[in-house]
Write a protein that holds these residues in place. Structure first.
Motif, PDB file in Angstrom:
ATOM      1  N   ALA B 180       0.830  -1.200   0.000  1.00 20.11           N
ATOM      2  CA  ALA B 180       0.000   0.000   0.000  1.00 20.11           C
ATOM      3  C   ALA B 180       0.868   1.254   0.000  1.00 20.11           C
ATOM      4  O   ALA B 180       0.486   2.277  -0.576  1.00 20.11           O
ATOM      5  CB  ALA B 180      -0.924   0.000   1.216  1.00 20.11           C
ATOM      6  N   LEU B 181       2.046   1.185   0.621  1.00 14.21           N
ATOM      7  CA  LEU B 181       2.929   2.354   0.659  1.00 14.21           C
ATOM      8  C   LEU B 181       3.473   2.722  -0.716  1.00 14.21           C
ATOM      9  O   LEU B 181       3.873   3.861  -0.939  1.00 14.21           O
ATOM     10  CB  LEU B 181       4.112   2.073   1.597  1.00 14.21           C
ATOM     11  N   LEU B 182       3.485   1.748  -1.642  1.00 12.79           N
ATOM     12  CA  LEU B 182       4.044   2.038  -2.970  1.00 12.79           C
ATOM     13  C   LEU B 182       3.275   3.162  -3.664  1.00 12.79           C
ATOM     14  O   LEU B 182       3.856   3.934  -4.415  1.00 12.79           O
ATOM     15  CB  LEU B 182       4.008   0.779  -3.849  1.00 12.79           C
ATOM     16  N   ILE B 183       1.968   3.249  -3.412  1.00 16.18           N
ATOM     17  CA  ILE B 183       1.155   4.212  -4.162  1.00 16.18           C
ATOM     18  C   ILE B 183       1.459   5.663  -3.770  1.00 16.18           C
ATOM     19  O   ILE B 183       1.700   6.496  -4.643  1.00 16.18           O
ATOM     20  CB  ILE B 183      -0.333   3.843  -4.030  1.00 16.18           C
ATOM     21  N   PRO B 184       1.486   6.002  -2.459  1.00 19.06           N
ATOM     22  CA  PRO B 184       1.938   7.366  -2.138  1.00 19.06           C
ATOM     23  C   PRO B 184       3.343   7.667  -2.639  1.00 19.06           C
ATOM     24  O   PRO B 184       3.621   8.808  -3.030  1.00 19.06           O
ATOM     25  CB  PRO B 184       1.872   7.427  -0.609  1.00 19.06           C
ATOM     26  N   LEU B 185       4.209   6.645  -2.680  1.00 21.84           N
ATOM     27  CA  LEU B 185       5.560   6.885  -3.197  1.00 21.84           C
ATOM     28  C   LEU B 185       5.511   7.217  -4.681  1.00 21.84           C
ATOM     29  O   LEU B 185       6.220   8.103  -5.155  1.00 21.84           O
ATOM     30  CB  LEU B 185       6.445   5.663  -2.970  1.00 21.84           C
ATOM     31  N   MET B 186       4.658   6.505  -5.431  1.00 19.96           N
ATOM     32  CA  MET B 186       4.507   6.808  -6.851  1.00 19.96           C
ATOM     33  C   MET B 186       4.021   8.236  -7.047  1.00 19.96           C
ATOM     34  O   MET B 186       4.501   8.962  -7.911  1.00 19.96           O
ATOM     35  CB  MET B 186       3.440   5.888  -7.446  1.00 19.96           C
ATOM     36  N   LEU B 187       3.028   8.634  -6.216  1.00 19.55           N
ATOM     37  CA  LEU B 187       2.440   9.961  -6.380  1.00 19.55           C
ATOM     38  C   LEU B 187       3.425  11.047  -5.971  1.00 19.55           C
ATOM     39  O   LEU B 187       3.467  12.109  -6.571  1.00 19.55           O
ATOM     40  CB  LEU B 187       1.158  10.076  -5.547  1.00 19.55           C
ATOM     41  N   ALA B 188       4.229  10.767  -4.921  1.00 20.86           N
ATOM     42  CA  ALA B 188       5.133  11.794  -4.420  1.00 20.86           C
ATOM     43  C   ALA B 188       6.455  11.784  -5.168  1.00 20.86           C
ATOM     44  O   ALA B 188       7.104  12.823  -5.287  1.00 20.86           O
ATOM     45  CB  ALA B 188       5.375  11.591  -2.924  1.00 20.86           C
ATOM     46  N   GLY B 189       6.885  10.606  -5.632  1.00 26.74           N
ATOM     47  CA  GLY B 189       8.159  10.524  -6.330  1.00 26.74           C
ATOM     48  C   GLY B 189       9.363  10.659  -5.428  1.00 26.74           C
ATOM     49  O   GLY B 189      10.457  10.954  -5.894  1.00 26.74           O
ATOM     50  N   THR B 190       9.177  10.466  -4.117  1.00 27.53           N
ATOM     51  CA  THR B 190      10.310  10.520  -3.201  1.00 27.53           C
ATOM     52  C   THR B 190       9.993   9.665  -1.982  1.00 27.53           C
ATOM     53  O   THR B 190       8.834   9.406  -1.685  1.00 27.53           O
ATOM     54  CB  THR B 190      10.606  11.957  -2.756  1.00 27.53           C
TER      55      THR B 190
END
Lengths: 120, 416
Positions: B180-190
C-alpha cells in the motif's frame, strides 16, 4: 542539514533511544524490593509445575509463513525504486515493473494453491 | 538574526559558531538537542495517550474510567508509573537474563526511533532521510523482534506460543502495508517524509488513493496489536501472551510501548495520507504545523480506540486468511491498477507539472480519475466478496442438508 548530519542524527538517536527507556528500569532497580524465593521465581503455568524445556521444536506452519513473508518482503523492496522513479519511467521500464508484480502475484497464487496459506 | 537563533534548531549550530564555538562541537550540540526533544517528546506524550485511551474505552463501555488522581484522572498514569517503579521485579529462574532485560527496552526503542523522521512543521524534523519510508518500515519491524526476544527468553510456554503467533501475524501484515505504501511513493516521487508531505500541498493522498490508505490503516491496526487483531494478548487462550513473565517497570515499558505505537502509526498515517503538517498559513507560522499534524493524527487514533473497544477478537486462522487471501491480493491489484491508470493520466498530460503541484486546481483531474478508479475497484471487490460469501453459505446449507438426509437414512437401519 547535509546528508552526513541526517545520519549523525539517526546515530545519536539510536544511542539515546537505548538510554531513555533504560532510565525507568534503573530508577526501579534503585527503589524496588528484592525478596526472591524459589516459588516466586518458578515459571508461571497456572499453578502447575512446568514439564520439560520450553525451547522445543515449533510448528512447521510458522516456518512456512515466514518463508512466504520473506519472498514478498525481499521482492517488494525492489519495487521501491521503481515507484520513486515512476513519473520518469518510459513504457519499457513501466512494463518491466508490472511484469515483476505479476510474477509476485503468481507466487501468491502458487502458495495459495499449495495450501501454504491455510492455518493448520 | 538573533530571533532566528532562539527559534529554530536548524540555526542553532550557525549561531553557536558565530558565538565563537568550534564548528564540529556546535554541530554535535545542535544534533544532541534535536535528539533529546524528538526522543523525549513521545515518552512524555505516552502518559497522555494512555489516559486518552483509557478514558475513551471506558466511555464506550459505559464506565467512568480514571477520575480520582488529578483533574479528570489525568495524573492516574503517573501514579501507575510510580507504583510500577517500586514493585519487585521478578526474573523467572530459567530465563535468559540479558535478552529478558533488553526486550522491553528494544520494544520502546522501536517506537521512539520512528519519531526521528516525522516532519512536525515545514522546518522542524529530526532527520529528513532520503529513504525515510524504508527507515520507518525497518524500525517498525524491530518491535516484532522485541516481542520474539521477550517470548523466547521468558522460558515459559505460554509466552513462547504467544510470541510465535504474534510474530507470524505481524510479519504477515507487513506485506500489504508495504504494497500500500508504494502508491503514495509513486504519487510523491520521493521516499523522504518531508517530500511526501510537500507533495500533498495540493491534494491529500487519502483522496487520490483511498484504498491504499484503508489497507495501510488496517494493517497498521494489526501491527500494533489492536482489536480486532489483538491476538497478542488473547487472555482466554494464552493467559497474557509474550509478556506473561514480566512484572514491575519492565511490564510497564511493554505496555507504554504498545500504547505509544498505536498513536505513532496514526501519526505516520497522517503524514503519509493526510498531508502531515500542511494547512492554512503554515509557511508563515511554522508552529501551526504541529497543531495540524496533531489534529490529523488524533482523528484516526480515536477511531482506532473505538474499534478496539467495540469489535470482537478474530481467531488466528481468520486473521491470517484475512491478510493473505484478502488484503495482499487487493493491495497488489490496487497497485497494478493505479500504476496503469496513473501512467495513462501522465501520458495524457492531465497530471500536475512539478511547478504547480502545490495548486489545488491543477491536481483535480488526476485526483478525480484516481478516485473514480479506486471507487470502482472497491465496488468490484465488495461484489466479489458478497458472491463468494453467498456461494459458501449455499454450500454449507447443502452440506448440512445432505448430512441430515444421510443421518435419517442410516439411523433407523442401525436401530433395526
Amino acid at each position: 542539514m547535509t546528508v552526513v548530519n541526517e545520519w549523525a542524527f539517526i546515530g545519536v538517536s539510536m544511542a539515546v533511544a537505548w538510554i531513555f527507556p533504560a532510565l525507568p528500569l534503573v530508577v526501579s532497580w534503585i527503589f524496588r524490593p528484592r525478596r526472591p524465593n524459589a516459588i516466586k521465581m518458578a515459571t508461571y503455568e497456572c499453578g502447575v509445575e512446568t514439564v520439560g524445556d520450553t525451547w522445543v521444536q515449533f510448528k512447521v506452519q510458522y516456518y512456512l509463513n515466514g518463508l512466504v513473508f520473506l519472498v514478498f518482503d525481499v521482492e517488494l523492496i525492489f519495487l521501491f525504486p521503481w515507484a520513486i522513479a515512476y513519473s520518469q519511467l518510459d513504457f519499457f521500464a513501466f512494463g518491466a515493473g508490472l511484469l515483476f508484480i505479476f510474477l509476485l502475484t503468481d507466487a501468491l497464487i502458487y502458495a495459495w494453491k499449495k495450501n501454504a496459506l491455510e492455518w493448520q | 538574526m538573533e530571533a532566528q537563533c532562539i527559534n529554530t534548531l536548524e540555526t542553532l549550530a550557525p549561531c553557536l559558531v558565530r558565538g565563537g564555538m568550534d564548528p564540529g562541537l556546535a554541530q554535535f550540540l545542535s544534533i544532541a538537542a534535536g535528539v533529546l526533544i524528538v526522543s523525549g517528546l513521545p515518552l512524555l506524550l505516552v502518559i497522555i495517550f494512555i489516559w486518552v485511551e483509557r478514558k475513551i474505552a471506558a466511555r464506550v463501555q459505559d464506565r467512568l474510567g480514571p477520575n480520582r488522581v488529578g483533574p479528570f484522572g489525568i495524573l492516574q498514569n503517573i501514579a501507575d508509573a510510580v507504583k510500577l517503579i517500586i514493585k519487585e521485579d521478578i526474573t523467572p529462574a530459567g530465563a535468559d537474563r540479558l535478552i529478558y532485560t533488553a526486550a522491553p527496552i528494544v520494544a520502546m526503542l522501536s517506537v521512539i526511533l520512528i519519531w526521528s523522521v516525522v516532519p512536525f512543521t515545514p522546518i522542524h524534523i529530526g532527520a529528513d532521510l532520503d529513504i525515510g519510508v524504508v527507515y520507518v518500515v525497518a524500525i517498525g519491524s524491530v518491535g516484532t523482534l522485541a516481542i520474539m526476544m521477550a517470548g523466547w527468553s521468558s522460558n515459559n510456554k505460554y509466552a513462547l506460543l504467544g510470541a510465535f503467533r504474534v510474530v507470524a501475524a505481524l510479519v504477515s501484515y507487513e506485506v500489504p502495508m508495504i504494497v500500500a505504501l508504494l502508491i503514495p511513493l509513486m504519487l510523491a516521487g520521493t521516499m523522504s517524509m518531508q517530500g511526501i508531505v510537500e507533495a500533498q500541498q495540493g491534494m491529500w493522498f487519502v483522496i487520490s488513493a483511498p484504498i491504499a490508505a484503508l489497507i495501510f490503516y488496517i494493517s497498521n491496526m494489526a501491527e500494533t496489536g489492536r482489536a480486532p487483531f489483538d491476538l497478542i494478548e488473547a487472555e482466554s487462550e494464552l493467559v497474557a501472551g509474550y509478556n506473561i513473565e514480566y512484572s514491575g517497570m519492565k511490564f510497564g515499558l511493554f505496555m507504554a510501548s504498545e500504547f505509544l505505537h498505536s498513536f505513532t502509526v496514526n501519526l505516520l498515517f497522517a503524514v503519509i495520507f493526510l498531508g502531515g503538517w500542511s494547512g492554512p498559513f503554515v509557511h508563515q507560522v511554522p508552529v501551526l504545523g504541529v497543531v495540524y499534524l496533531g489534529i490529523k493524527s488524533i482523528i484516526p487514533y480515536i477511531f482506532t480506540i473505538v474499534f478496539r473497544s467495540t469489535v470482537p477478537r478474530v481467531r488466528i486462522d481468520q486473521m491470517m486468511a484475512f491478510n493473505w487471501k484478502f488484503l495482499v491480493p487487493v493491495s497488489i491489484v490496487n497497485v497494478l491498477l493505479v500504476a496503469f491508470v496513473l501512467k495513462v493520466v501522465q501520458e495524457l498530460g492531465l497530471s500536475p507539472s512539478p511547478e504547480n503541484v502545490h495548486d489545488f486546481a491543477a491536481n483535480l483531474p488526476q485526483t478525480a480519475i484516481l478516485l473514480v478508479t479506486n471507487l470502482l475497484m472497491g465496488l468490484v471487490t465488495i461484489n466479489i466478496l458478497r458472491n463468494a460469501g453467498r456461494r459458501e453459505r449455499i454450500a454449507d446449507q447443502n452440506r448440512a442438508l445432505r448430512g441430515a438426509e444421510r443421518d435419517s437414512a442410516i439411523v433407523p437401519t442401525a436401530i433395526s
